[in-house]
Each structure stands twice: as structure tokens, then as C-alpha cells.
Motif scaffolding. Sequence first.
Motif, PDB file in Angstrom:
ATOM      1  N   VAL A  69       5.785   0.626   4.720  1.00  0.00           N
ATOM      2  CA  VAL A  69       5.592   1.743   3.791  1.00  0.00           C
ATOM      3  C   VAL A  69       5.425   3.000   4.643  1.00  0.00           C
ATOM      4  CG1 VAL A  69       4.536   0.436   1.905  1.00  0.00           C
ATOM      5  CG2 VAL A  69       3.080   1.392   3.714  1.00  0.00           C
ATOM      6  N   TYR A  70       5.651   4.145   4.025  1.00  0.00           N
ATOM      7  CA  TYR A  70       5.382   5.415   4.684  1.00  0.00           C
ATOM      8  C   TYR A  70       3.987   5.884   4.293  1.00  0.00           C
ATOM      9  CZ  TYR A  70      10.160   6.140   6.304  1.00  0.00           C
ATOM     10  OH  TYR A  70      11.360   6.031   6.957  1.00  0.00           O
ATOM     11  N   ILE A  71       3.184   6.259   5.273  1.00  0.00           N
ATOM     12  CA  ILE A  71       1.845   6.753   4.988  1.00  0.00           C
ATOM     13  C   ILE A  71       1.668   8.164   5.566  1.00  0.00           C
ATOM     14  CG2 ILE A  71       0.863   4.423   4.958  1.00  0.00           C
ATOM     15  CD1 ILE A  71      -0.374   5.046   7.728  1.00  0.00           C
ATOM     16  N   GLU A  72       0.726   8.886   4.984  1.00  0.00           N
ATOM     17  CA  GLU A  72       0.396  10.216   5.485  1.00  0.00           C
ATOM     18  C   GLU A  72      -0.329  10.085   6.815  1.00  0.00           C
ATOM     19  OE1 GLU A  72       1.505  12.817   4.306  1.00  0.00           O
ATOM     20  OE2 GLU A  72       1.942  12.491   2.181  1.00  0.00           O
ATOM     21  N   ASP A  73      -0.036  11.032   7.708  1.00  0.00           N
ATOM     22  CA  ASP A  73      -0.627  10.976   9.037  1.00  0.00           C
ATOM     23  C   ASP A  73      -0.615  12.390   9.615  1.00  0.00           C
ATOM     24  OD1 ASP A  73      -1.417   9.553  11.604  1.00  0.00           O
ATOM     25  OD2 ASP A  73       0.469  10.486  12.232  1.00  0.00           O
ATOM     26  N   LEU A  77       4.441   2.233  -7.117  1.00  0.00           N
ATOM     27  CA  LEU A  77       3.250   2.919  -6.614  1.00  0.00           C
ATOM     28  C   LEU A  77       3.556   4.399  -6.481  1.00  0.00           C
ATOM     29  CD1 LEU A  77       1.794   0.630  -3.766  1.00  0.00           C
ATOM     30  CD2 LEU A  77       0.838   1.036  -6.037  1.00  0.00           C
ATOM     31  N   GLN A  78       2.676   5.223  -6.990  1.00  0.00           N
ATOM     32  CA  GLN A  78       2.874   6.663  -6.911  1.00  0.00           C
ATOM     33  C   GLN A  78       2.495   7.193  -5.527  1.00  0.00           C
ATOM     34  OE1 GLN A  78       4.194   8.628  -9.061  1.00  0.00           O
ATOM     35  NE2 GLN A  78       3.991   7.723 -11.104  1.00  0.00           N
ATOM     36  N   LYS A  79       3.123   8.286  -5.158  1.00  0.00           N
ATOM     37  CA  LYS A  79       2.761   8.990  -3.932  1.00  0.00           C
ATOM     38  C   LYS A  79       1.268   9.317  -3.952  1.00  0.00           C
ATOM     39  CE  LYS A  79       3.972  13.256  -1.397  1.00  0.00           C
ATOM     40  NZ  LYS A  79       2.604  13.805  -1.326  1.00  0.00           N
ATOM     41  N   ASP A  80       0.624   9.277  -2.801  1.00  0.00           N
ATOM     42  CA  ASP A  80      -0.782   9.625  -2.588  1.00  0.00           C
ATOM     43  C   ASP A  80      -1.758   8.517  -2.991  1.00  0.00           C
ATOM     44  OD1 ASP A  80      -0.069  12.133  -1.598  1.00  0.00           O
ATOM     45  OD2 ASP A  80      -0.113  13.047  -3.582  1.00  0.00           O
ATOM     46  N   ALA A 115       2.728   7.955   1.406  1.00  0.00           N
ATOM     47  CA  ALA A 115       3.399   9.254   1.536  1.00  0.00           C
ATOM     48  C   ALA A 115       4.609   9.392   0.619  1.00  0.00           C
ATOM     49  CB  ALA A 115       3.839   9.477   2.982  1.00  0.00           C
ATOM     50  N   ASN A 116       5.238   8.269   0.276  1.00  0.00           N
ATOM     51  CA  ASN A 116       6.412   8.268  -0.599  1.00  0.00           C
ATOM     52  C   ASN A 116       6.198   7.289  -1.734  1.00  0.00           C
ATOM     53  OD1 ASN A 116       8.007  10.140   0.619  1.00  0.00           O
ATOM     54  ND2 ASN A 116       9.512   8.719   1.432  1.00  0.00           N
ATOM     55  N   PRO A 117       6.622   7.600  -2.950  1.00  0.00           N
ATOM     56  CA  PRO A 117       6.512   6.595  -4.022  1.00  0.00           C
ATOM     57  C   PRO A 117       7.374   5.389  -3.708  1.00  0.00           C
ATOM     58  CG  PRO A 117       7.873   8.441  -4.730  1.00  0.00           C
ATOM     59  CD  PRO A 117       7.256   8.838  -3.423  1.00  0.00           C
ATOM     60  N   ILE A 118       6.950   4.229  -4.166  1.00  0.00           N
ATOM     61  CA  ILE A 118       7.719   3.002  -3.983  1.00  0.00           C
ATOM     62  C   ILE A 118       8.431   2.707  -5.293  1.00  0.00           C
ATOM     63  CG2 ILE A 118       7.608   0.534  -3.519  1.00  0.00           C
ATOM     64  CD1 ILE A 118       5.215   1.038  -1.735  1.00  0.00           C
ATOM     65  N   ILE A 119       9.760   2.605  -5.224  1.00  0.00           N
ATOM     66  CA  ILE A 119      10.594   2.439  -6.406  1.00  0.00           C
ATOM     67  C   ILE A 119      11.261   1.077  -6.366  1.00  0.00           C
ATOM     68  CG2 ILE A 119      12.465   3.485  -7.776  1.00  0.00           C
ATOM     69  CD1 ILE A 119      10.175   5.409  -7.229  1.00  0.00           C
TER      70      ILE A 119
END
Length: 365
Positions: free
Chosen positions: A50-54, A28-31, A16-20
Motif C-alpha cells: 500500500v502507499y502510505i504518507e511519509d 479504503l479511503q485515503k487518509d 496515501a491513496n484510496p484502495i479500489i
Amino acid sequence: MKAVTMNALRPGDQLANPIIDAYGRVLLQKDVIFTEKLIKRLKDFDFRYVYIEDSLSEDIAPQNIINERLRVEAISKIRQTFKVFDEYDHQKHKQYMLERSMNEVQSTVNEIIDVVKSHDEILSIMSDIFMFDDYLYNHSVNVTVYTLVLARELHFSDRQIEEIGIGAMLHDIGKMKVPKTIIDKPGKLTDMEFEVVKEHTTYGYDILKQFKNIPQSVAYCAYQHHERLDGSGYPLGLKEPNIHEYAKIMAVSDVFDAVTSNRVYRNAFLPHEGLEILYSGSDTQYSPKYINLFRRHISIYPNGSYVALSDGRKGIIVRQTKVPDRPVIRILEEQDHEIHASQVYDLDLTKHLSLVITDCNTTPS
């Protein structure tokens, strides 16, 4: 979105969020859709969440008091300043490089101060715990933000806020003089190695006190942030009346961030566990005044984290309230059974005082 631990992350989950990283590079890019190989890669790099889409938490967003650009810039300035002090002696013809680095630190601190002053909401920290991988510099940024929030709430003057901000950002500068083999040692330090680590406070003080344009109070931040109220700290074993106020405030921020960060020798404690560690030393090692202030203004159950309640219900933190340890929770489980999507509901803990959070990040597998 929701935060999930590495053990709960599954192939097919969507980021859900890019990892910087600490250099501002997108790892890692979003999505991105996770695969078994990608999950293993993150575990190898010691990522915790990590944050994931849900679909049940798509309206939930993490809170970041400072954006990625400012954090990366701050880390860059700290890294640069630490290395300038480490690589150059203090001869006059090199003094300009040191002065320039200090000016850049001051500028970055003032930018963070402006952000802190413009945000009156509860500060949430979870999204910053696992996105940046350079501990020493990221730790310095976190301690700076926490300390500035406390200074704001203590109604410090603008001059005092700038001083304690610079002191917080440079409080660990003396670690550049400690051998990297000791700083990065994966196991327990020997007594002799710990004595070497303790010297970083004196090294930092010796470095900072040389600058006429830096207040002595800034140097004391480096010197005294490991002193404790009962005299059990170092390097001098000072007791409460003799410890500078800045150092007493910084001790709370420093310990909280240290214990809630991954280290080479141990996994991070959860935020609420970090607060419990502070309270266990309240009035003996740390000022209860500053611990209580920290608790009132720093969220220990950040948005998107999964929690368990005292009555057995479980869910995701939706948003913060005026009481940091009593957020709004989206209930997803009751009596060890998942609730149907149509029956999911939000529960405001400020209206249910008999309930308490008993665990955090108990993400269902």
C-alpha cells in the motif's frame, strides 16, 4: 508517499491513496489510519503493498498512465464481453449482443490508445499491481497497456495499433471455457489439468475467428500468445518464423504481467525479477528486440518503492529518468543506519554508473 509491504505496514500508518477494487468500489479511503485488524484484513485479501504518507517522501507520487476510471471501465467491458461469449450461443438472434460487446471493447481500446499516444514518459506499473483483485480481467488490461506502449514505439500504423490492442484485451477470452476449479486451483496443476488450460488458446481463436468484422490477426493473438520462438510453446509448437508478430510482442507483455501478479498458487515476483525471467528466455522463447523495448519504456523500479544499492545504501525511488533502470533515489540509509532527516539527499543513478540497484521493496520494518 512511499510504498510499503504488508509486513512493513504498522498500526498508525496513514493510507496515501484510496484502495479500489475491480468494480470501482472504494475499499479504503485515503487518509485511513491502519490498525492491526485492518492490516490483517488486507493480508487476508493477499494485498502486497500500500502507499502510505511519509514526511520524507511526501513529494513522491506514483505514475499511472491510465486513471482509475478508465481501468475500471476497461475491466468492466472485458468482464461483460467474456461473460456474453460464455453464456450465449452463436445463434443469429443473439449475435447482436456479441457484436455490441465487441464494439464496446473496440471503443475502450481506442480510449486507451489515445492515452498511450499522449504520454511519452516511462510507464510505471507498481500502483496497479495491488489495487485490483480480479486477476483475469485486470491482467487483460495490463497486457493491453504494455502491448500498446510497445506498438507505439514500433511505429505501428493506427490500424495495426487498434488490432493488437483488441487482440491483447481479448487474448485470454478462451479461459471462460476452462473449468473455474482448474483456473483457481491453489496448488500445482496435474499434467491433465495443464492440458485443459492450454486449450484456452484454441477456444479463444475459435470464438474470435467467427466475427467477420474482426481481423484474423486479432484471433491469432488469442491463438498464439503462448507460442515460443524455439517451438516449445503451445498449442501448435510453432517456431519463430511462423508466429505472428502481434503474438510475439504480446508474449513479452503477457509473461511479465503474469509473473509480477499475485496468483492463487504463488506470490508475485518483483518487477525486476519479472524482467530477469524474460531475459532468461531471450532469443529462445521471447524476442530480444521486444524485451529490450519493454525494458526501455516500462519502469521496473516504480516511484515510491524502496530499493537497495550495490554499495549498501537504501532509499525510495523519487522519480524516473530517461533510463528506466537508473532512477533518482532518495537516500535514507547508509551502512545500515538511518540518516537524519536533515541529511537525506537525492541520488541520480544516471550520474553514478558504478552503482546498481540490487534489491527492490526492501522496505524497512
